[in-house]
Write a protein that holds these residues in place. Structure first.
Motif, PDB file in Angstrom:
ATOM      1  N   ALA A 138     -38.628-174.244 -90.503  1.00 47.26           N
ATOM      2  CA  ALA A 138     -37.713-175.237 -90.096  1.00 47.26           C
ATOM      3  C   ALA A 138     -36.389-174.654 -90.023  1.00 47.26           C
ATOM      4  O   ALA A 138     -35.434-174.700 -89.112  1.00 47.26           O
ATOM      5  N   ASN A 139     -36.297-173.505 -91.068  1.00 47.01           N
ATOM      6  CA  ASN A 139     -34.810-172.931 -91.054  1.00 47.01           C
ATOM      7  C   ASN A 139     -34.327-171.571 -90.122  1.00 47.01           C
ATOM      8  O   ASN A 139     -33.359-171.423 -89.568  1.00 47.01           O
ATOM      9  N   LYS A 140     -35.765-171.544 -89.425  1.00 44.32           N
ATOM     10  CA  LYS A 140     -35.608-170.395 -88.212  1.00 44.32           C
ATOM     11  C   LYS A 140     -35.116-170.858 -86.684  1.00 44.32           C
ATOM     12  O   LYS A 140     -34.784-170.352 -86.099  1.00 44.32           O
ATOM     13  N   ILE A 141     -35.690-172.049 -86.668  1.00 43.44           N
ATOM     14  CA  ILE A 141     -35.512-172.982 -85.369  1.00 43.44           C
ATOM     15  C   ILE A 141     -34.126-172.830 -84.807  1.00 43.44           C
ATOM     16  O   ILE A 141     -33.895-172.457 -83.537  1.00 43.44           O
ATOM     17  N   PRO A 142     -33.069-173.169 -85.548  1.00 45.49           N
ATOM     18  CA  PRO A 142     -31.704-173.234 -84.844  1.00 45.49           C
ATOM     19  C   PRO A 142     -31.386-171.697 -84.512  1.00 45.49           C
ATOM     20  O   PRO A 142     -30.648-171.324 -83.607  1.00 45.49           O
ATOM     21  N   ARG A 143     -31.673-170.526 -85.380  1.00 47.68           N
ATOM     22  CA  ARG A 143     -31.290-169.209 -85.044  1.00 47.68           C
ATOM     23  C   ARG A 143     -32.342-168.907 -83.663  1.00 47.68           C
ATOM     24  O   ARG A 143     -31.682-168.217 -82.965  1.00 47.68           O
ATOM     25  N   LEU A 144     -33.194-169.321 -83.657  1.00 45.09           N
ATOM     26  CA  LEU A 144     -34.272-169.121 -82.455  1.00 45.09           C
ATOM     27  C   LEU A 144     -33.728-169.722 -81.305  1.00 45.09           C
ATOM     28  O   LEU A 144     -33.640-168.980 -80.110  1.00 45.09           O
ATOM     29  N   ALA A 145     -33.188-170.831 -81.333  1.00 49.99           N
ATOM     30  CA  ALA A 145     -32.617-171.677 -80.149  1.00 49.99           C
ATOM     31  C   ALA A 145     -31.146-171.084 -79.828  1.00 49.99           C
ATOM     32  O   ALA A 145     -30.896-170.926 -78.557  1.00 49.99           O
ATOM     33  N   ARG A 146     -30.559-170.405 -80.857  1.00 48.77           N
ATOM     34  CA  ARG A 146     -29.225-169.931 -80.327  1.00 48.77           C
ATOM     35  C   ARG A 146     -29.341-168.472 -79.822  1.00 48.77           C
ATOM     36  O   ARG A 146     -28.647-168.044 -78.728  1.00 48.77           O
ATOM     37  N   SER A 147     -30.629-167.724 -80.242  1.00 52.64           N
ATOM     38  CA  SER A 147     -30.927-166.595 -79.512  1.00 52.64           C
ATOM     39  C   SER A 147     -31.448-166.779 -77.928  1.00 52.64           C
ATOM     40  O   SER A 147     -30.833-166.088 -77.107  1.00 52.64           O
TER      41      SER A 147
END
Length: 82
Positions: A29-38
């Motif tokens: 769950a914590n990596k999804i925002p970074r993944l979406a941003r990239s």
């Protein structure tokens, strides 16, 4: 009564929930925002590169057209000379 296609367009609500659940399981769950941003940044860079390429092609096309016009004026066709 036909058979429904395997992939019938854009996924709806239930399908999106399954995709989101799989993404959470794979990435956390914590990596999804970074993944979406990239992914967003990558898409922006892709669009920027595509726009630069289109501009470059337009400039080259204009140069070729202007050369073609000058060449046609300097070398008239046989019909124009007669």
């Amino acid at each position: 009564m036909g058979i429904a296609p395997l992939f019938a367009g854009i996924p709806g609500g239930p399908e999106m929930l399954v995709i989101l659940l799989i993404a959470v399981l794979l990435f956390g769950a914590n990596k999804i925002p970074r993944l979406a941003r990239s992914v967003g940044e990558s898409m922006g860079e892709f669009k920027k590169g595509r726009q630069e390429l289109e501009t470059e092609i337009e400039v080259e096309s204009d140069v070729v057209k202007s050369r073609g016009t000058r060449d046609a004026d300097a070398n008239p066709t046989r019909e124009a000379r007669e």
